[in-house]
Write a protein that holds these residues in place. Sequence first.
Motif, mmCIF file in Angstrom:
data_model
loop_
_atom_site.group_PDB
_atom_site.id
_atom_site.type_symbol
_atom_site.label_atom_id
_atom_site.label_comp_id
_atom_site.label_asym_id
_atom_site.label_seq_id
_atom_site.Cartn_x
_atom_site.Cartn_y
_atom_site.Cartn_z
ATOM 1 N N SER A 23 0.876 -1.242 -0.054
ATOM 2 C CA SER A 23 0.037 0.195 0.017
ATOM 3 C C SER A 23 0.648 1.293 0.101
ATOM 4 C CB SER A 23 -0.992 -0.033 1.228
ATOM 5 O OG SER A 23 -0.186 0.340 2.342
ATOM 6 N N GLY A 24 2.125 1.277 0.331
ATOM 7 C CA GLY A 24 3.114 2.363 0.227
ATOM 8 C C GLY A 24 2.920 2.987 1.657
ATOM 9 N N LYS A 25 2.319 2.336 2.518
ATOM 10 C CA LYS A 25 1.997 2.961 4.062
ATOM 11 C C LYS A 25 3.052 2.514 5.078
ATOM 12 C CE LYS A 25 -2.823 3.896 3.489
ATOM 13 N NZ LYS A 25 -4.075 3.515 4.070
ATOM 14 N N ALA A 26 3.809 1.516 4.626
ATOM 15 C CA ALA A 26 4.618 0.753 5.650
ATOM 16 C C ALA A 26 5.858 1.716 6.216
ATOM 17 C CB ALA A 26 5.404 -0.374 5.052
ATOM 18 N N ASP A 27 6.144 1.708 7.180
ATOM 19 C CA ASP A 27 7.507 2.473 7.624
ATOM 20 C C ASP A 27 8.902 1.681 7.528
ATOM 21 O OD1 ASP A 27 7.234 1.106 9.983
ATOM 22 O OD2 ASP A 27 6.803 2.508 11.276
ATOM 23 N N GLU A 28 10.008 1.904 7.940
ATOM 24 C CA GLU A 28 10.905 0.815 7.706
ATOM 25 C C GLU A 28 10.950 -0.069 8.877
ATOM 26 O OE1 GLU A 28 14.673 3.263 8.179
ATOM 27 O OE2 GLU A 28 14.286 4.447 6.534
ATOM 28 N N ASN A 29 10.627 0.112 10.023
ATOM 29 C CA ASN A 29 10.233 -0.865 10.875
ATOM 30 C C ASN A 29 9.596 -2.050 10.373
ATOM 31 O OD1 ASN A 29 10.883 -2.095 13.493
ATOM 32 N ND2 ASN A 29 8.824 -1.919 13.777
ATOM 33 N N ALA A 30 8.411 -1.436 9.835
ATOM 34 C CA ALA A 30 7.287 -2.539 9.234
ATOM 35 C C ALA A 30 7.837 -3.550 8.067
ATOM 36 C CB ALA A 30 5.970 -1.933 8.913
ATOM 37 N N ILE A 31 8.780 -2.735 7.226
ATOM 38 C CA ILE A 31 9.348 -3.629 6.291
ATOM 39 C C ILE A 31 10.266 -4.389 7.146
ATOM 40 C CG2 ILE A 31 10.831 -3.197 4.073
ATOM 41 C CD1 ILE A 31 9.362 -0.461 3.688
ATOM 42 N N ILE A 32 11.295 -4.372 7.753
ATOM 43 C CA ILE A 32 12.260 -5.215 8.437
ATOM 44 C C ILE A 32 11.287 -6.221 9.046
ATOM 45 C CG2 ILE A 32 13.815 -5.202 10.146
ATOM 46 C CD1 ILE A 32 14.710 -2.083 9.552
ATOM 47 N N VAL A 33 10.547 -6.159 9.746
ATOM 48 C CA VAL A 33 9.717 -7.018 10.549
ATOM 49 C C VAL A 33 9.147 -8.135 9.643
ATOM 50 C CG1 VAL A 33 8.016 -7.706 11.928
ATOM 51 C CG2 VAL A 33 9.412 -5.528 12.489
ATOM 52 N N ALA A 34 8.480 -7.392 8.311
ATOM 53 C CA ALA A 34 8.043 -8.167 7.490
ATOM 54 C C ALA A 34 8.988 -9.367 6.735
ATOM 55 C CB ALA A 34 7.373 -7.468 6.240
ATOM 56 N N GLY A 35 10.323 -8.884 6.571
ATOM 57 C CA GLY A 35 11.361 -9.624 5.935
ATOM 58 C C GLY A 35 11.787 -10.500 7.149
ATOM 59 N N MET B 97 23.255 -8.208 8.644
ATOM 60 C CA MET B 97 24.173 -9.581 8.473
ATOM 61 C C MET B 97 23.099 -10.706 8.248
ATOM 62 S SD MET B 97 26.573 -8.831 12.115
ATOM 63 C CE MET B 97 27.443 -10.443 11.842
ATOM 64 N N LEU B 98 22.143 -10.456 8.652
ATOM 65 C CA LEU B 98 21.115 -11.480 8.488
ATOM 66 C C LEU B 98 20.615 -11.748 6.939
ATOM 67 C CD1 LEU B 98 19.376 -14.149 9.426
ATOM 68 C CD2 LEU B 98 17.396 -12.349 9.855
ATOM 69 N N MET B 99 20.876 -10.587 6.136
ATOM 70 C CA MET B 99 20.649 -10.502 4.790
ATOM 71 C C MET B 99 21.760 -11.059 4.180
ATOM 72 S SD MET B 99 18.776 -7.637 2.126
ATOM 73 C CE MET B 99 20.002 -6.370 2.476
ATOM 74 N N ALA B 100 22.994 -10.854 4.384
ATOM 75 C CA ALA B 100 24.221 -11.333 3.878
ATOM 76 C C ALA B 100 24.205 -12.701 4.162
ATOM 77 C CB ALA B 100 25.424 -10.519 4.586
ATOM 78 N N GLN B 101 23.974 -13.239 5.316
ATOM 79 C CA GLN B 101 23.884 -14.722 5.772
ATOM 80 C C GLN B 101 22.775 -15.555 4.806
ATOM 81 O OE1 GLN B 101 23.865 -16.180 9.746
ATOM 82 N NE2 GLN B 101 22.246 -17.102 9.122
ATOM 83 N N THR B 102 21.658 -14.727 4.790
ATOM 84 C CA THR B 102 20.655 -15.567 3.860
ATOM 85 C C THR B 102 21.097 -15.599 2.338
ATOM 86 O OG1 THR B 102 19.075 -14.606 5.357
ATOM 87 C CG2 THR B 102 18.251 -15.366 3.164
ATOM 88 N N TRP B 103 21.685 -14.674 1.701
ATOM 89 C CA TRP B 103 22.140 -14.821 0.279
ATOM 90 C C TRP B 103 23.234 -15.757 0.224
ATOM 91 C CZ3 TRP B 103 19.554 -13.799 -3.505
ATOM 92 C CH2 TRP B 103 18.916 -12.484 -3.569
ATOM 93 N N GLN B 104 24.227 -15.923 1.231
ATOM 94 C CA GLN B 104 25.282 -16.799 1.273
ATOM 95 C C GLN B 104 24.918 -18.345 1.735
ATOM 96 O OE1 GLN B 104 28.660 -15.342 3.333
ATOM 97 N NE2 GLN B 104 29.979 -17.030 2.583
ATOM 98 N N LEU B 105 24.146 -18.429 2.413
ATOM 99 C CA LEU B 105 23.951 -19.607 3.036
ATOM 100 C C LEU B 105 22.730 -20.356 2.544
ATOM 101 C CD1 LEU B 105 25.317 -19.392 6.568
ATOM 102 C CD2 LEU B 105 26.445 -19.983 4.712
ATOM 103 N N VAL C 237 14.596 -11.262 1.622
ATOM 104 C CA VAL C 237 15.681 -10.344 1.202
ATOM 105 C C VAL C 237 15.105 -9.483 0.317
ATOM 106 C CG1 VAL C 237 17.612 -11.997 1.394
ATOM 107 C CG2 VAL C 237 16.533 -11.816 -0.778
ATOM 108 N N HIS C 238 14.069 -9.656 -0.534
ATOM 109 C CA HIS C 238 13.582 -8.649 -1.522
ATOM 110 C C HIS C 238 12.762 -7.519 -0.532
ATOM 111 C CE1 HIS C 238 13.474 -11.448 -5.202
ATOM 112 N NE2 HIS C 238 14.566 -10.985 -4.895
ATOM 113 N N LEU C 239 12.373 -7.794 0.532
ATOM 114 C CA LEU C 239 11.649 -6.842 1.439
ATOM 115 C C LEU C 239 12.722 -6.082 1.945
ATOM 116 C CD1 LEU C 239 9.111 -8.926 3.368
ATOM 117 C CD2 LEU C 239 8.480 -7.126 2.043
ATOM 118 N N TRP C 240 13.835 -6.587 2.474
ATOM 119 C CA TRP C 240 14.987 -5.773 3.176
ATOM 120 C C TRP C 240 15.459 -4.968 2.138
ATOM 121 C CZ3 TRP C 240 16.944 -11.058 5.358
ATOM 122 C CH2 TRP C 240 16.092 -11.382 6.465
ATOM 123 N N GLU C 241 15.622 -5.470 1.092
ATOM 124 C CA GLU C 241 16.264 -4.585 -0.235
ATOM 125 C C GLU C 241 15.473 -3.259 -0.655
ATOM 126 O OE1 GLU C 241 17.243 -7.361 -3.144
ATOM 127 O OE2 GLU C 241 19.475 -7.637 -2.344
#
Length: 282
Positions: free
Chosen positions: A168-180, A208-216, A193-197
């Motif tokens: 909806s475009g209404k999410a703040d940064e914290n909501a996006i991080i938590v969704a991820g 760090m969690l995003m880096a680990q997710t891409w790698q592992l 990772v697409h949410l975090w990016e």
Amino acid sequence: NQLIHDPSPAAARQVRGALNRGGHEVPRQSGYLQLFFHALEQTGEQRPADVLLKARQDLPDAEEFLFIEAVYHSIAGDAEQQQALQAEILSWGTDPGSLIDGLIRSTFSGTGYYFLGLDDMARAEAAFRGALVFAPGDPELTSLLAHAVNTSGRTEEAARLLEALVSSGKADENAIIVAGNLRHAVGHYLQAVHLWERLDSLPLQTRMLMAQTWQLELQQPKRAIPHWLQAIADGAGVNAYGRIANAYEETGQPEEASRWHGRIVTDFPGSSIARQILGAPK
């Protein structure tokens, strides 16, 4: 409001006493409020819900009784009855800027906060859903509802709530991080990772969690490298140095891997990773 947050016999006695001292301009409404308080005090012969229903039948224009009844059923955990009453309130037509809608929204959200504090997630969820009827798509209320839903063990449902907010475009940064985070928790790594990016800046632990997710988890070490570099720039410790060295090895860049091994030995000489690199016993 006091009764909403403390629907106990003692609170009912206190509020009824204040009403008696202050008087009331509409005797019939006052009488029903008195019966309602007696029912909450468990000194009357009727149940609170019965008193409110009779009040609405006898005083159909007294909107406050419909409102009080909706909140009461939210507190009592009767979601079906609460939703029916909310539908009736909505039939009046809603106006987000109106006093009555603002009052209803704030009372339901306040009730939700109250039950969150008691770790009563079922009632907190019911209250936040009630508030959202009068504030559809509100970012704060949606995030609170998602928290209650996730804490109740329905992580997938909580993730969908936050993703709808993101869309909806209404999410703040914290909501996006938590969704991820929630997507990661249920094993939907690419969605995570697409949410975090979506964000240019991330807290260190999320980076760090995003880096680990891409790698592992996703087995794409090349995509992990820039995130490890950013994490290290943000102050990550020796584990990040070890991970990026591994990522360079996995992508066929042994010279870069060796350079990072050298930094580990120099910057973290007492670490177990440094000892492993030097071949020393643990």
